[in-house]
Design a protein around this motif. Structure first.
Motif, short mmCIF file in Angstrom:
data_model
loop_
_atom_site.label_atom_id
_atom_site.label_comp_id
_atom_site.label_asym_id
_atom_site.label_seq_id
_atom_site.Cartn_x
_atom_site.Cartn_y
_atom_site.Cartn_z
N ALA A 179 -5.49 8.25 -4.35
CA ALA A 179 -6.24 7.44 -2.84
C ALA A 179 -7.29 6.49 -3.10
CB ALA A 179 -6.28 8.94 -1.63
N ARG A 180 -7.68 6.99 -4.08
CA ARG A 180 -9.19 6.18 -4.30
C ARG A 180 -8.55 4.76 -4.69
NH1 ARG A 180 -13.91 7.75 -7.32
NH2 ARG A 180 -14.60 9.21 -5.79
N THR A 181 -8.15 4.73 -5.88
CA THR A 181 -7.52 3.35 -6.24
C THR A 181 -6.72 2.94 -5.41
OG1 THR A 181 -7.41 4.34 -8.24
CG2 THR A 181 -5.79 3.10 -8.04
N VAL A 182 -5.65 3.76 -4.27
CA VAL A 182 -5.10 2.46 -3.01
C VAL A 182 -6.40 2.07 -2.42
CG1 VAL A 182 -3.14 3.40 -1.18
CG2 VAL A 182 -2.86 4.30 -3.56
N ILE A 183 -7.07 2.48 -1.70
CA ILE A 183 -7.55 2.51 -1.00
C ILE A 183 -8.77 0.97 -1.87
CG2 ILE A 183 -9.75 3.19 0.56
CD1 ILE A 183 -8.64 5.84 1.06
N LEU A 184 -9.33 1.59 -2.50
CA LEU A 184 -10.37 0.41 -2.90
C LEU A 184 -9.53 -0.63 -3.99
CD1 LEU A 184 -13.18 2.68 -4.76
CD2 LEU A 184 -12.86 1.91 -2.87
N ARG A 185 -8.22 -0.93 -4.33
CA ARG A 185 -8.21 -1.75 -5.39
C ARG A 185 -7.22 -3.03 -4.22
NH1 ARG A 185 -4.79 -1.43 -10.88
NH2 ARG A 185 -3.99 -2.66 -11.40
N PHE A 186 -6.18 -1.66 -3.34
CA PHE A 186 -5.22 -2.72 -2.74
C PHE A 186 -5.75 -2.96 -1.07
CE2 PHE A 186 -2.83 -0.36 -6.25
CZ PHE A 186 -2.53 -1.56 -6.87
N ALA A 187 -6.29 -1.54 -0.51
CA ALA A 187 -6.14 -2.08 0.66
C ALA A 187 -7.79 -2.66 1.17
CB ALA A 187 -6.63 -0.33 1.21
N LEU A 188 -8.59 -2.37 0.61
CA LEU A 188 -10.00 -2.88 0.24
C LEU A 188 -9.28 -3.89 0.63
CD1 LEU A 188 -12.83 -2.31 1.43
CD2 LEU A 188 -13.34 -1.28 -0.78
N ARG A 189 -8.70 -4.75 -0.39
CA ARG A 189 -9.14 -6.20 -0.72
C ARG A 189 -8.53 -6.92 0.20
NH1 ARG A 189 -7.48 -7.88 -7.42
NH2 ARG A 189 -9.43 -7.57 -7.92
N GLY A 190 -7.49 -6.85 1.29
CA GLY A 190 -6.66 -6.97 2.29
C GLY A 190 -7.80 -7.26 3.67
N THR A 191 -8.73 -6.14 2.99
CA THR A 191 -9.18 -5.72 4.79
C THR A 191 -10.94 -7.22 3.94
OG1 THR A 191 -8.71 -3.47 4.74
CG2 THR A 191 -10.99 -4.38 5.73
N LEU A 192 -11.07 -7.78 3.21
CA LEU A 192 -12.31 -8.01 2.60
C LEU A 192 -11.75 -9.63 3.08
CD1 LEU A 192 -13.78 -6.24 -0.92
CD2 LEU A 192 -14.88 -5.98 1.56
N VAL A 219 1.11 -1.31 -0.02
CA VAL A 219 0.00 0.27 0.31
C VAL A 219 0.93 1.61 -0.10
CG1 VAL A 219 -1.09 1.43 1.18
CG2 VAL A 219 -1.66 -1.32 0.91
N ARG A 220 2.08 1.09 0.84
CA ARG A 220 2.98 2.58 0.82
C ARG A 220 3.59 2.48 -0.70
NH1 ARG A 220 4.34 0.02 6.45
NH2 ARG A 220 6.30 -0.73 5.39
N THR A 221 3.72 1.64 -0.70
CA THR A 221 4.38 1.52 -2.38
C THR A 221 3.40 2.31 -3.40
OG1 THR A 221 6.18 -0.37 -2.04
CG2 THR A 221 5.91 0.55 -4.34
N ALA A 222 1.77 1.59 -3.25
CA ALA A 222 1.42 2.30 -4.32
C ALA A 222 0.95 3.74 -4.19
CB ALA A 222 -0.52 1.88 -3.93
N ARG A 223 0.66 4.03 -2.61
CA ARG A 223 1.17 5.49 -2.44
C ARG A 223 2.54 6.08 -3.20
NH1 ARG A 223 -1.48 5.59 3.36
NH2 ARG A 223 -3.16 5.89 3.45
N ALA A 224 3.42 5.74 -2.79
CA ALA A 224 4.42 6.54 -3.82
C ALA A 224 5.07 6.30 -4.66
CB ALA A 224 6.10 5.61 -3.04
N LYS A 225 3.88 5.40 -5.88
CA LYS A 225 3.82 5.83 -6.69
C LYS A 225 3.17 6.17 -7.74
CE LYS A 225 5.21 0.92 -7.89
NZ LYS A 225 5.02 -0.12 -9.34
N GLY A 226 2.74 7.54 -6.68
CA GLY A 226 1.48 8.67 -7.12
C GLY A 226 -0.22 8.20 -7.52
N MET A 227 -0.62 6.65 -6.92
CA MET A 227 -1.67 6.36 -7.55
C MET A 227 -2.83 7.23 -7.07
SD MET A 227 -1.40 2.30 -7.72
CE MET A 227 -0.21 1.53 -9.20
#
Length: 326
Positions: A235-248, A225-233
């Motif tokens: 915030a919505r993409t980082v949350i929905l595509r990466f963080a939320l998947r692990g949460t589900l 998730v930190r890598t996705a943020r560092a790449k400039g993605m």
């Protein structure tokens, strides 16, 4: 994926047969006279003799189990009472009808209650948990934490009784809870079950809020998730595509168990609001000593949980690509 589906189907079938065997021997091998438990509270001698003959109590226990299990798939004849077509979960000597017919008559009520409440508590619970995690330490997070703690502490019969008194009997804001088939009157179906949905959702929403928040906070600190943020993605993409998947993943796990449990019968909710579902049927079976119906409701509840767990396992790979099913 195909190999996983085949293996999981076989394992589910074995589990269901094992549960059936344990349930049968629990109710038929342990009691001194299962016929008395199956006959009901008011059981004249001639009916008791008929029940003993139909249950095959003069046969060995294993023979009784094989005959009962075969009846589920091929049907079974009950002399003097009638034929029970497959799937035959037994014959209720109290209701004088096949148990499966009674369960199918009650199932729409339980499914309507379960699905409506599940949509509410899953939507609000996950959404509130995500917002609380994104605003960790802020007022919204604190309010959500306190609300979830309160919601998890109260009981359905307490909240349900208060809701009935203030919203139905005194305030006249909602109609009295009832069940109307969806195909006959969709509006009446929704309004009649609205209050039970909300009350049942209050309890479960609290658990999903806490689970989602804690898991989301943990996932937001993961390296990917930190890598996705560092790449400039975004915030919505980082949350929905990466963080939320692990949460589900844990959310889907507990949702499968909760959904299976509710399908098996929301006993307290149905009793509080007078809904004639499977949960209320199991209470009635205990009250009137209706052993075949009680056995069938136990099997339906256990089967719902087992099947939902199998579905959850299959969904893991869809939600999180890191999960591989072989």
């Amino acid at each position: 994926m195909l190999r996983f589906a085949v293996r999981r189907t076989i394992a589910t079938a074995i589990t269901l047969v094992t549960i059936s065997a344990v349930t049968f021997f629990l109710f038929f091998a342990l009691p001194s006279d299962p016929a008395l438990l199956a006959c009901g509270k008011v059981c004249p001698p001639e009916l008791l003799a008929l029940v003993r003959r139909n249950l095959g109590l003069d046969q060995p226990v294993m023979a009784q189990f094989v005959a009962w299990l075969a009846g589920i798939f091929a049907g079974r004849d009950y002399p003097g009472l009638g034929y029970c077509p497959a799937p035959c979960l037994g014959y209720s000597f109290v209701n004088r009808a096949p148990v499966f017919e009674t369960i199918m008559d009650r199932l729409p009520v339980t499914l309507s209650l379960t699905i409506g409440a599940a949509v509410i508590f899953l939507t609000f619970g996950v959404a509130t948990g995500i917002l609380a995690a994104l605003r960790q330490g802020r007022p919204l997070d604190k309010v959500a934490s306190v609300a979830s703690l309160v919601g998890a502490s109260v009981q359905i019969y307490f909240v349900g009784t208060l809701a009935l008194y203030f919203l139905v009997y005194q305030g006249k804001l909602l109609p009295s809870p009832s069940y109307v088939p969806l195909t006959e009157n969709p509006l009446g179906w929704a309004t009649g079950l609205l209050l039970p949905w909300v009350v049942l959702a209050i309890i479960f929403t609290a658990n999903y809020t806490r689970m989602t928040r804690s898991t989301m906070v943990e996932n937001l600190s993961e390296d990917y998730v930190r890598t996705a943020r560092a790449k400039g993605m975004p915030a919505r993409t980082v949350i929905l595509r990466f963080a939320l998947r692990g949460t589900l993943i844990p959310i889907v796990t507990i949702f499968g168990v909760d959904l299976g449990t509710l399908i098996g019968g929301a006993i307290i909710t149905e009793t509080t609001f007078g809904l004639q579902g499977i949960g209320r049927l199991s209470v009635r079976a205990v009250t009137y000593s209706d052993l075949p119906t009680l056995m069938a409701t136990v099997l339906v509840a256990a089967g719902a949980i087992v099947v939902m767990n199998a579905v959850v396992d299959a969904l893991y790979a869809v939600i999180d690509p890191r999960v591989r099913l072989t």
